[in-house]
Design an enzyme around this catalytic site. Structure first.
Site, short mmCIF file in Angstrom:
data_model
loop_
_atom_site.label_atom_id
_atom_site.label_comp_id
_atom_site.label_asym_id
_atom_site.label_seq_id
_atom_site.Cartn_x
_atom_site.Cartn_y
_atom_site.Cartn_z
N HIS B 12 40.04 39.18 42.77
CA HIS B 12 41.09 39.97 43.44
C HIS B 12 40.51 41.06 44.34
O HIS B 12 41.15 42.10 44.55
CB HIS B 12 42.05 40.55 42.39
CG HIS B 12 41.41 41.49 41.40
ND1 HIS B 12 41.73 41.53 40.07
CD2 HIS B 12 40.45 42.43 41.55
CE1 HIS B 12 41.01 42.45 39.45
NE2 HIS B 12 40.23 43.01 40.33
N HIS B 193 30.04 41.15 39.37
CA HIS B 193 29.84 42.15 40.42
C HIS B 193 29.69 43.54 39.82
O HIS B 193 30.16 43.80 38.73
CB HIS B 193 30.95 42.13 41.47
CG HIS B 193 32.35 42.50 41.01
ND1 HIS B 193 33.03 41.85 40.01
CD2 HIS B 193 33.20 43.46 41.46
CE1 HIS B 193 34.24 42.38 39.87
NE2 HIS B 193 34.36 43.37 40.73
#
Lengths: 134, 284
Positions: B12, B193
């Site tokens: 997202h 990440h």
């Protein structure tokens, strides 16, 4: 799969290069993060740009947080309890995105930081065969 | 009877929202990610779900550190996305489904979960970007939204097993719902990440592939790591895999992967999109 865990003096697990935003950080960083949260509003972003010192005074930032914002020093903001999700809103005012932030924190140029990400570049796609009889 | 038809799992990243706002879907940097949604569009067009139950984390739009719930369930008539600090607010509102929201709340509390309940709630890019990806273009979203927010911001975070069990409890609630809606479950965020610290830019494709390999067929394999293991493996924001784990927990039937797209990098993130089909197992 995991290297040996590193534990600090107070028994907390340390992950190299990875600040964990825990209760201590959340408590220390509260004024800075509260200011950043206010930047969801364009009017507040404009007010900060118009009078940075006056705007910061409304949130009672600590001396370390004030110095970090004045110096545009991302590592110092994180060290003072800033959380990157909120800091991203401040960074946007300065025209910096998360890749700029990554380069600033790791001490490399933006191109080198992007090249590091691109060194992982891959696209792997799987699509199942649809059953014909439905 | 209601039916849980499957799950859509996707990154997202806010930059995806910026790319949508600028119409960059066919740009060479973005196309390999957006193309991963073709099978999702076909699936949603064919199945036409009525409701989307979305497991996600708020990054500082609806929730701040003054009040930070571990789990929060929306029960509003309507939700909206708003400016999160960079000037993008997607205009289409998200209609709610209050009766089903309250049914889920009743059922998960019976299962010993204690969510915060929200009758007024904004949703951030972690809902808005997946909705733009899944249902582009339409004038109005064709599904009603039930947002379920998980704290992945301020440690201590709930464990992977706790999130999985929350998902299972939500799945039981969906199964016991007497309406005739078709329901799709979404899990958003990840994969690996890390945005901050000396390890900013961390990507771990081995761990990502481990998650992708096991999501459909052996999701409990993802429960072997505690939260700090996941932070170490996937990065401090890669821990958003908790949202995927919860969403997977809500699929109780016979689960099969229909499509998977793993594309590195999007911004600082190893991006992924997975489509799972969920078929009710019929007992004789």
């Amino acid at each position: 799969m995991l290297p040996l865990a590193q534990i600090d003096d107070s028994g907390r697990r340390m992950i190299p290069g990875t600040p964990v935003f825990d209760g201590d950080a959340a408590q220390a960083g509260y004024p800075l993060n509260a200011m950043c949260y206010s930047f969801n509003s364009q009017a507040n972003r404009d007010a900060f740009v118009a009078d940075e010192e006056g705007y910061m005074a409304r949130f009672a930032l600590t001396p370390a947080q004030l110095a970090a914002v004045r110096g545009r020093d991302v590592n110092a903001m994180i060290a003072a309890g800033g959380n990157v999700y909120y800091l991203a809103k401040l960074a946007g005012i300065f025209g910096l995105n998360v890749q700029d932030l990554g380069a600033l924190q790791t001490g490399v140029g933006l191109d080198e930081f992007k090249a590091g990400l691109m060194s992982h570049a891959v696209t792997e796609r799987h699509v199942a065969q649809l059953e014909q009889a439905q | 009877m209601s039916e849980v038809i499957g799950g859509v799992f996707t990154s997202h990243v806010p930059a995806i929202g910026s790319a949508i706002a600028r119409g960059l879907q066919q740009d060479p940097y973005w196309k390999p990610f957006f193309d991963g949604f073709d099978p999702v569009h076909e699936f949603l067009h064919r199945e036409k779900p009525d409701v989307a139950v979305v497991f996600y984390n708020d990054h500082g739009l609806n929730f701040f550190l003054d009040k930070m719930p571990t789990f929060a369930i929306g029960a509003a008539t309507e939700y909206r996305h708003e400016d999160e600090g960079w000037g993008i607010s997607f205009p289409r509102p998200y209609p709610g489904h209050q009766a089903l929201s309250w049914h889920i709340i009743e059922e998960v509390v019976k299962s010993d979960f204690d969510p915060v309940t929200c009758q007024a709630m904004t949703v951030d890019h972690a809902v808005a970007v997946p909705f733009e990806l899944a249902w582009p273009g339409a004038e109005e979203f064709p599904v009603k939204l039930i947002p379920i927010a998980i704290n992945t911001v301020q440690h201590p975070l709930p464990s992977a097993r706790r999130c999985y069990n929350l998902g299972k409890a939500v799945g039981r609630a969906l199964e016991s719902w007497q309406g005739d809606e078709k329901i799709v479950v979404l899990g958003t965020g990840g994969l690996s990440h890390q945005l901050e610290g000396g390890r900013a830019g961390h990507i771990n494709s081995d761990y990502d592939r481990f998650c992708l390999r096991n999501l459909a067929r052996d999701p409990e394999a993802l429960l072997q790591h505690d939260v700090l293991d996941i932070v170490e493996l996937a990065g401090s924001q890669g821990v958003e895999i908790l949202n995927w784990i919860a969403a997977r927990g809500a699929l109780h039937g016979s689960v099969r992967e229909l499509a998977s797209n793993y594309h590195v990098p999007i911004s600082n993130t190893a991006a992924a999109t997975v489509l799972l089909e969920n078929r009710v197992t019929v007992s004789a």
